[in-house]
Design an enzyme around this catalytic site. Sequence first.
Site, PDB file in Angstrom:
ATOM      1  N   GLY A  54      41.646  43.098  46.666  1.00  0.00           N
ATOM      2  CA  GLY A  54      42.268  44.387  46.965  1.00  0.00           C
ATOM      3  C   GLY A  54      42.284  44.507  48.474  1.00  0.00           C
ATOM      4  CG  ASP A  58      43.755  42.387  53.303  1.00  0.00           C
ATOM      5  OD1 ASP A  58      44.656  43.144  53.723  1.00  0.00           O
ATOM      6  OD2 ASP A  58      43.775  41.869  52.168  1.00  0.00           O
ATOM      7  CG  ASP A 109      42.062  39.439  44.470  1.00  0.00           C
ATOM      8  OD1 ASP A 109      42.698  40.429  44.042  1.00  0.00           O
ATOM      9  OD2 ASP A 109      41.865  39.243  45.685  1.00  0.00           O
ATOM     10  N   GLY A 113      51.167  35.520  61.924  1.00  0.00           N
ATOM     11  CA  GLY A 113      50.730  34.316  61.213  1.00  0.00           C
ATOM     12  C   GLY A 113      50.193  33.276  62.167  1.00  0.00           C
TER      13      GLY A 113
HETATM   14  O1  RIB Z   1      45.925  40.950  50.826  1.00  0.00           O
HETATM   15  C1  RIB Z   1      45.373  40.248  49.741  1.00  0.00           C
HETATM   16  C2  RIB Z   1      45.095  41.186  48.607  1.00  0.00           C
HETATM   17  O2  RIB Z   1      46.322  41.696  48.115  1.00  0.00           O
HETATM   18  C3  RIB Z   1      44.427  40.556  47.424  1.00  0.00           C
HETATM   19  O3  RIB Z   1      43.030  40.633  47.496  1.00  0.00           O
HETATM   20  C4  RIB Z   1      45.026  41.300  46.240  1.00  0.00           C
HETATM   21  O4  RIB Z   1      44.100  41.997  45.476  1.00  0.00           O
HETATM   22  C5  RIB Z   1      46.098  42.208  46.818  1.00  0.00           C
HETATM   23  O5  RIB Z   1      45.655  43.499  46.971  1.00  0.00           O
END
Ligand code: RIB
Length: 294
Positions: free
Chosen positions: A38, A240, A12, A208
């Site tokens: 990711g 995530d 990133d 959110g």
């Molecule tokens: O959700 C955030 C992620 O989206 C980041 O880490 C970036 O790499 C993309 O995959």
Amino acid sequence: MTIWNFGSINADHFYDVPHLPAPGETLAATAYRIGLGGKGANQSVAAARAGAEVRHIGAVGQDDAWAIDRLAQYGVKTDHIARVNVATGHAVIYVAASDGENSIVIYPGANAAIELGAVKDALEAAATGDLLLMQNETGVQRAVAEVAKARGLRLIYSAAPFDADAVRDVLPYIDTLIVNEVEARQLSAALDTGINALPVANVVVTLGSDGAVWHDIGAGTEARVAAIRVTPVDTTGAGDTFAGYLAAGLDAGLTVKDAMGRAAAAAALKVTRPGTADAIPSSDDVERFLATQS
Ligand code: RIB
């Protein structure tokens, strides 16, 4: 049980900007840094930091052992991460100083080069009742979902980045679908059905700063959690963090409500920190944070 995660691994590249750029606008960034990211890697790190046993299935380029080492440092098992002759995936991320909102462009790279055979080989070691996490940053998703379902795994799919066709493809195999509000609306429009009528056991909609809601479609019930108010620094990876913590909580046998509550707290804490995988809080951090809320 084990949480398997067939997911992306990115480098990133963060650019702090005064506001997100408008079309045609040139902006000078005030800071630049690189971290592990990711959606896949972030969810693996979140689940591992929440205390789960996590095995990541993915791929990086030949020169990027650092990404594998970093995942291992956070407690993720990395034996099923291939080194391929394609550059590691990366993301360009703008983070606005005004409100911590982000804008992301990804280059899939090695994430798109993962072969079905490698995933099947990895899942040979999976047991009935294990969880499989997936997101939409890899290829061969439908085939992997089919194999995992046949092996008796429970599947959690985060529909991000959103693509209605990708969701449609995996929907027959998954147990729990995670979408944000915008994705929920897009999916309803694409499939011409309400979220409550989707052919899947559970749908989690993240809202959110308004928290999240778990829809048990069969029972027709909902479980809601409120978000914890924080001053946002960087919202990247909050979804995530929520997904990884939620999976770990369910895997540990927490109730849906409790797993959602811990996931919401972890996501709120993440938003106060810059970065993605590297900024995901440990379970101790989350417990301390929750204690300050009562
Ligand atoms: O959700 C955030 C992620 O989206 C980041 O880490 C970036 O790499 C993309 O995959």
